[in-house]
Design a protein around this motif. Sequence first.
Motif, short mmCIF file in Angstrom:
data_model
loop_
_atom_site.label_atom_id
_atom_site.label_comp_id
_atom_site.label_asym_id
_atom_site.label_seq_id
_atom_site.Cartn_x
_atom_site.Cartn_y
_atom_site.Cartn_z
N GLY A 70 0.84 -1.17 0.03
CA GLY A 70 0.23 0.01 0.08
C GLY A 70 0.83 1.33 -0.02
N PHE A 71 0.19 2.24 0.16
CA PHE A 71 0.95 3.81 0.06
C PHE A 71 1.39 4.08 1.65
N VAL A 72 2.45 4.04 1.73
CA VAL A 72 3.18 4.45 2.96
C VAL A 72 3.67 5.68 2.86
N ASP A 73 3.34 6.60 4.18
CA ASP A 73 3.44 7.83 4.39
C ASP A 73 5.11 8.32 4.43
N ALA A 74 5.50 9.57 4.29
CA ALA A 74 7.09 9.72 4.20
C ALA A 74 7.79 9.65 5.46
N THR A 75 6.83 9.37 6.48
CA THR A 75 7.45 9.11 7.89
C THR A 75 7.95 7.66 8.18
N ARG A 76 7.34 6.93 7.22
CA ARG A 76 7.17 5.30 7.34
C ARG A 76 6.69 4.80 8.47
N SER A 77 5.53 5.19 8.83
CA SER A 77 4.63 4.92 9.97
C SER A 77 3.22 4.52 9.69
N THR A 78 2.78 5.32 8.61
CA THR A 78 1.32 5.18 8.39
C THR A 78 1.04 4.49 7.08
N VAL A 79 0.10 3.72 7.03
CA VAL A 79 -0.55 3.08 5.69
C VAL A 79 -1.49 3.98 5.28
N LEU A 80 -1.30 4.73 4.21
CA LEU A 80 -2.47 5.75 3.71
C LEU A 80 -3.65 4.98 2.99
N GLY A 147 3.76 -4.44 -7.72
CA GLY A 147 4.18 -3.45 -7.02
C GLY A 147 5.63 -2.92 -7.76
N GLY A 148 6.13 -1.80 -7.45
CA GLY A 148 7.21 -1.36 -7.96
C GLY A 148 8.00 -0.35 -7.21
N ALA A 149 9.37 -0.24 -7.48
CA ALA A 149 10.31 0.57 -6.62
C ALA A 149 11.51 1.13 -7.71
N VAL A 150 12.23 1.96 -7.36
CA VAL A 150 13.42 2.51 -7.68
C VAL A 150 14.27 2.91 -6.77
N VAL A 151 15.75 2.36 -7.07
CA VAL A 151 16.89 2.55 -6.40
C VAL A 151 17.78 3.40 -7.00
N GLN A 152 18.41 4.45 -6.67
CA GLN A 152 19.38 5.20 -7.55
C GLN A 152 20.33 5.58 -6.43
N ALA A 153 21.46 5.29 -7.05
CA ALA A 153 22.76 5.94 -6.17
C ALA A 153 22.59 5.35 -4.69
N GLY A 154 22.14 4.27 -4.46
CA GLY A 154 22.12 3.59 -3.01
C GLY A 154 21.12 4.01 -2.18
N ARG A 155 20.22 4.76 -2.85
CA ARG A 155 18.78 5.41 -2.05
C ARG A 155 17.72 4.88 -2.88
N LEU A 156 16.68 4.42 -1.98
CA LEU A 156 15.21 4.28 -2.43
C LEU A 156 14.60 5.67 -2.67
N GLN A 157 13.92 5.74 -4.02
CA GLN A 157 13.45 6.73 -4.49
C GLN A 157 11.86 6.76 -4.09
N ARG A 158 11.42 7.62 -2.97
CA ARG A 158 10.10 7.20 -2.35
C ARG A 158 9.08 8.48 -2.84
N GLY A 159 9.68 9.58 -3.71
CA GLY A 159 8.77 10.65 -4.06
C GLY A 159 8.61 11.66 -2.83
N ARG A 160 7.76 12.70 -3.20
CA ARG A 160 7.57 13.87 -2.20
C ARG A 160 6.92 13.36 -1.41
N TYR A 161 5.72 12.47 -1.37
CA TYR A 161 4.83 11.97 -0.37
C TYR A 161 4.99 10.86 0.24
N GLY A 162 5.99 10.02 -0.22
CA GLY A 162 6.63 8.95 0.19
C GLY A 162 5.77 7.45 -0.65
N ILE A 163 5.26 7.91 -1.63
CA ILE A 163 4.36 7.01 -2.50
C ILE A 163 4.44 6.67 -3.83
N ALA A 164 6.02 7.04 -4.16
CA ALA A 164 6.18 6.85 -5.57
C ALA A 164 6.52 5.24 -5.81
N GLY A 165 6.45 4.85 -7.04
CA GLY A 165 6.62 3.60 -7.49
C GLY A 165 5.23 2.50 -7.62
#
Length: 326
Positions: A70-80, A147-165
């Motif tokens: 699901g969509f997880v917020d940028a604080t990585r605590s809440t499933v939106l 599901g999908g995800a992007v790793v670039q230069a050793g970091r997960l790309q989570r997007g502005r609000y944490g729900i990229a990918g």
Amino acid sequence: MIGDGLAIGIDIGGTKVAAGVVDAGGRVVARARRDTPTRSPQAVEDLIADLVEELSAQAEVVSVGIGAAGFVDATRSTVLFSPHLAWRDEPLREAVELRVRERLGRRVGRRTLVENDANAAAWAEYRFGAGRGEPRLVCITLGTGIGGAVVQAGRLQRGRYGIAGEFGHMVLVPGGHRCECGNRGCWEQYASGNSLGRDGRELARGGSPFAHTLLAGAGGDPEAVRGQVVTQAARAGDPAAVEIVEDTGRWLGTGLANLAAALDPGTFVIGGGVSDAGDLLLGPAREEFRRTLTGRGYRPEARVVRAELGPDAGLVGAADLSRGWG
């Protein structure tokens, strides 16, 4: 940074919850598994607390990571929002920590982290699996949905609000099959375990003589034909099942070509249960990818490879991320 000690990883799926104690090298040293009880958030949170209690009794851990679909917020605590579980603005980290403290009288490890399950799987493949050494990686997990995800230069790309990918909810077919997210024609309606099952059931309901093997695998009940049944039949050589898997692979390749146009990765790693079909799926996917890739013939092509960590990817990645990586 929490450290490099043992961590608990938990991977919440639509049908099962897998958990394990994971060391700093990505090895699972203790395991537990349960069926996902219901769509109730509270029942799932109780189950997660059960697993944390069970595994923490076997090892001293530094942190707990939970991978949620699901969509997880940028604080990585809440499933939106979760299209497959009844979670809407669910404070999962807080709920699990509260339940664990009530049972044990203490917290387990120094922190609990919630992460999107595809992000967790991608991180595991980047750190320990098929994506090692790839500076720009896109991971696609094919299960109940995509599901999908992007790793670039050793970091997960989570997007502005944490729900990229959330690539599975790109609309590929306007006005197409209805998706659980509320839209029509999403990619996951054509290249996922659900789509395999839907196409298999359609063939079986029609009484087609070509559906004999599918029906046998489903106990004679057309409504029991699921993606796993289709995949098993295809691997056994059943022509109808092979055709369904190949069609799914072509839809997969089309979506990968779209992602390549937007993201230009070096490698696509394909994981999840549907990837068990191997080259029956990935062969047509690669062909369609090359056929529809923007600028084909005049640009480098990303590799399309199968994930290496299998069903452990989600829990391994969640555990590793909880230590402070990614």
